[in-house]
Design a protein around this motif. Structure first.
Motif, PDB file in Angstrom:
ATOM      1  N   SER A  70       0.804  -1.172   0.031  1.00  0.00           N
ATOM      2  CA  SER A  70      -0.041  -0.074   0.257  1.00  0.00           C
ATOM      3  C   SER A  70       0.725   1.121   0.041  1.00  0.00           C
ATOM      4  O   SER A  70       0.507   2.221  -0.719  1.00  0.00           O
ATOM      5  CB  SER A  70      -0.806  -0.086   1.169  1.00  0.00           C
ATOM      6  N   GLN A 114      -8.577  -0.290  -0.810  1.00  0.00           N
ATOM      7  CA  GLN A 114      -8.532  -1.758  -0.152  1.00  0.00           C
ATOM      8  C   GLN A 114      -9.777  -1.856   0.802  1.00  0.00           C
ATOM      9  O   GLN A 114     -10.381  -3.017   0.629  1.00  0.00           O
ATOM     10  CB  GLN A 114      -7.233  -1.716   1.002  1.00  0.00           C
ATOM     11  N   ASP A 194      -5.533  -1.215  -4.887  1.00  0.00           N
ATOM     12  CA  ASP A 194      -4.907  -1.699  -3.808  1.00  0.00           C
ATOM     13  C   ASP A 194      -5.640  -2.795  -3.142  1.00  0.00           C
ATOM     14  O   ASP A 194      -6.740  -2.462  -2.413  1.00  0.00           O
ATOM     15  CB  ASP A 194      -4.688  -0.727  -2.807  1.00  0.00           C
ATOM     16  N   GLU A 195      -5.316  -3.921  -3.434  1.00  0.00           N
ATOM     17  CA  GLU A 195      -6.347  -5.170  -3.057  1.00  0.00           C
ATOM     18  C   GLU A 195      -7.653  -4.818  -3.012  1.00  0.00           C
ATOM     19  O   GLU A 195      -8.476  -4.908  -2.154  1.00  0.00           O
ATOM     20  CB  GLU A 195      -5.725  -5.512  -1.454  1.00  0.00           C
TER      21      GLU A 195
END
Ligand SMILES: Nc1ncnc2c1ncn2[C@@H]1O[C@H](COP(=O)(O)OP(=O)(O)OP(=O)(O)O)[C@@H](O)[C@H]1O
Ligand code: SF4
Ligand SMILES: [Mg+2]
Lengths: 335, 305
Positions: A70, A114, A194-195
């Motif tokens: 991240s 995320q 991000d994820e």
């Protein structure tokens, strides 16, 4: 738009331009301590990483929780101040720009976050969430803007009526679609995801991943796709970078990385992917010990405290990331 | 994926699902808070209408004139709440006093909330040096000796601003520290949410992030703080006037009425002079506190609808 398409078609796969070049990027978080809150140390969340992403491609970035994925993404998008190195986006050095110039530059790079819950303002109507990026940069006719935002909602697979609702009325997967629509609103060149699916139910993960793939083709997007799970990244990426403790330890094409992982850490990660075919199943490499703290990383190779192949020299010198085969980079003394 | 939606057909829904609408529905269902709201509304209305109502409720609707022949009359048909020891009608003074007490409470609260919110949100959002500087200033103001400030401001503003507004300014300018601290800590924790990062990344300028993203999310805290402050500042007015540092003596306020009744024989034998303002303050504060509790509950997304 048309010229962009033409040039993209004109380029053969091999000689695509770089959209993003990251050179020796470092991001340290200061640790404050003592009476006067002085800086007593640094969390070396990202410690000297370099890679490039070509236009229209997807680079996957994998690594365990806390390895600095991240932080890497946020630093590239200038949401966190880089400690050192260079970020070159579309031929322009954006490492040190600030103020209005940075704000303007943000139109071209966006992020999908995320956490599908924390990344949407609970007090904002969904329509306002998605219009905000546009309102920040241009004055558009109100009706036209509403229509545009509704068309974006439909494009990401939500009903038009979602415009008038609030985030709390949606499921995780739907919220992530709202986040994707927001990132898409300004027609960016690069999206860092991000994820984007790690917080979602397995059943909806592939839907969101497929949406991202479709959008990439339709809008000519370039992705940096972050995940802690190699199987998710395999599905999405052209090239893959493996991170460990703030370092990039291996970068290779999707195919090469899975068929011939070189770095001992990558080998361990791949051996941990469940393999349904018993004939193809290999012995699982189980890593010993814990990930060291990024506030106090080991000397030499960051992986030497857990590496099954470690040698004496590994604790003394940090091996640089080098190209050992065409397009295959690895940071390990074995190569 | 895009098949089952018709363009342009979707209108705004009737029943809003906005967090504010949900909070409003919850509040309207809270009986104690609603009764308190009605009560406070009546108190405010009576105070505002004092000049209109006083002539109907009292033979002497004047608030300041001393009437030698009519001193200390107990409540009767003519003087509903009796007269005080200067022969002024208690009912009239109670109505007018409410205006002053509520005005002091509301204006000082407004100053406190505005200053506290600005300082707290700027410090919390920007952090770092801005934060330390603002918080040091906040501590300084919180520790500033109140009476010195009253005297200094009174001297500076003498003749320019009337005494009542000096009091409001003093209370307002010295009391925002607590709100600033609460807003700051709330903004600090709210800022950690990814939606703030998202706002930066879509190019929203800092001022707009504070106003459009952070403040709406800390507003529930601010509203609850404001109700508590409103109640406590009414008490502060009462207390200060009672001690002689508050509202100028000739202006009636609930605090002044209590101060004027502060004599043993009045306290023991002439309850009509102090009971009305004492009860007015007590019930007003109680109702404000119940409203505050109701708001807190309504604005808490975790509490049941
Ligand atoms: N604001 C911060 N201040 C100090 N340290 C931080 C901060 N944010 C992250 N870190 C630390 O930096 C390191 C890298 O964090 P980062 O969030 O980038 O990891 P990650 O790979 O994204 O992990 P995850 O998979 O859990 O999201 C971690 O050790 C983390 O504790
Ligand atoms: S450098 Fe040494 S410790 Fe590091 S991965 Fe290679 S063999 Fe293992
Ligand atoms: Mg992360």
């Amino acid at each position: 738009m048309t010229t962009k398409e033409l040039t993209e078609q004109g380029n053969t796969q091999k000689e695509r331009e770089n959209l993003l070049e990251v050179k020796n990027l470092k991001t340290y978080y200061p640790i404050h301590g003592g009476f006067f809150k002085r800086v007593v140390g640094n969390v070396k969340a990202v410690d000297d990483i370099s890679f490039t992403i070509k236009k229209g491609e997807t680079m996957g970035l994998v690594g365990e929780s806390g390895c600095g994925k991240s932080t890497t993404g946020r630093t590239i998008l200038r949401l966190i101040k880089p400690t050192g190195g260079q970020i070159i986006f579309d031929g322009e050095d954006i490492t040190r720009i600030s103020g209005t110039k940075l704000r303007k530059a943000r139109q071209d790079f966006q992020m999908v976050f995320q956490d599908p819950y924390a990344s949407l303002n609970p007090m904002q109507m969904v329509g306002d969430i998605i219009s905000e990026p546009i309102k920040n940069f241009e004055r558009r006719d109100k009706k036209e803007l509403v229509e545009y935002v509704k068309s974006l909602l439909v494009r990401v697979g939500l009903p038009e009526a979602a415009y008038y609702k609030y985030a709390h009325e949606f499921s995780g997967g739907q919220r992530q679609r709202i986040g994707i629509a927001r990132a898409l609103a300004l027609n960016p060149k690069l999206i860092i995801a991000d994820e984007p699916v790690s917080a979602l139910d397995v059943s909806v993960q592939s839907q969101v991943l497929n949406l991202l793939k479709d959008l990439q083709e339709e809008f000519g997007l370039t992705y940096l796709f972050i995940a802690h799970d190699l199987s998710v990244v395999k599905h999405m990426s052209d090239t893959i970078g493996v991170m460990y403790l703030g370092n990039l330890v291996e970068v290779a094409s999707n195919k090469d990385l899975y068929s011939e992982p070189l770095h001992p850490y990558t080998q361990a990660l791949i051996s941990a992917i469940p393999e349904p075919d018993p004939k193809l199943r290999k012995e699982r490499i189980v890593l010993q010990g814990d990930v060291p703290s990024p506030a106090n990383p080991p000397t030499g190779c960051p992986f030497h405290t857990r590496c099954p192949m470690a040698q004496e020299i590994c604790s003394q010198e940090k091996p640089p990331l080098k190209e050992v085969r065409p397009g295959h980079h690895v940071a390990c003394v074995l190569y | 994926m895009t098949t089952n939606t018709a363009y342009g057909a979707v209108k705004r829904p009737e029943k809003s699902s906005s967090p504010w609408a949900i909070a409003r529905r919850k509040f309207l269902r809270n009986k104690l808070a609603m009764i308190s709201t009605v009560f406070l509304g009546i108190v405010i209305l009576l105070s505002l209408l004092a000049p209109v109502l006083a002539p109907y409720l009292s033979p002497i609707p004047d608030i300041t004139k001393v009437n030698i022949g009519k001193m200390s009359i107990p409540p009767n048909d003519e003087y509903l709440l009796g007269t005080d020891k200067s022969g002024r009608d208690v009912m009239t003074r109670l109505l007018y006093g409410g205006r002053i007490s509520l005005l002091v409470g509301a204006s000082a609260t407004a100053i406190v909330v505005i200053l506290g919110t600005i300082v707290g949100s700027v410090a919390g959002f920007f952090g770092g040096a801005v934060d330390s500087l603002l918080m040091r200033f906040t501590d300084f103001v919180l520790n500033f000796p109140f009476l010195v400030f009253v005297i200094v401001l009174n001297t500076i503003l003498y003749g320019i601003v009337d005494g009542l507004w000096v009091l409001i300014l003093v209370i307002g300018l010295l009391s925002w520290g607590g709100v600033a601290r609460i807003v700051r800590s709330k903004v600090l924790s709210e800022r950690e949410n990814e939606y703030v990062l998202a706002a930066i990344s879509i190019g929203t300028p800092p001022a707009k992030i504070i106003i459009k993203h952070l403040l709406p999310n800390v507003l529930s805290t601010i509203i609850v703080q404001a109700t508590l402050l409103f109640a406590s500042l009414i008490v502060a007015e009462t207390g200060l006037s009672y001690l002689g540092f508050g509202v100028p003596e000739e202006t009636p306020s609930w605090g002044n009425m209590l101060a004027f009744a502060n004599e043993p024989d009045v306290l023991q034998g002439k309850p009509w002079m102090w009971m009305p303002p004492a009860l007015a303050v007590t019930f007003t504060i109680l109702s404000i506190n119940f409203i505050g509790e109701g708001l807190k509950d309504a604005l808490n997304p975790k509490s049941q609808r």
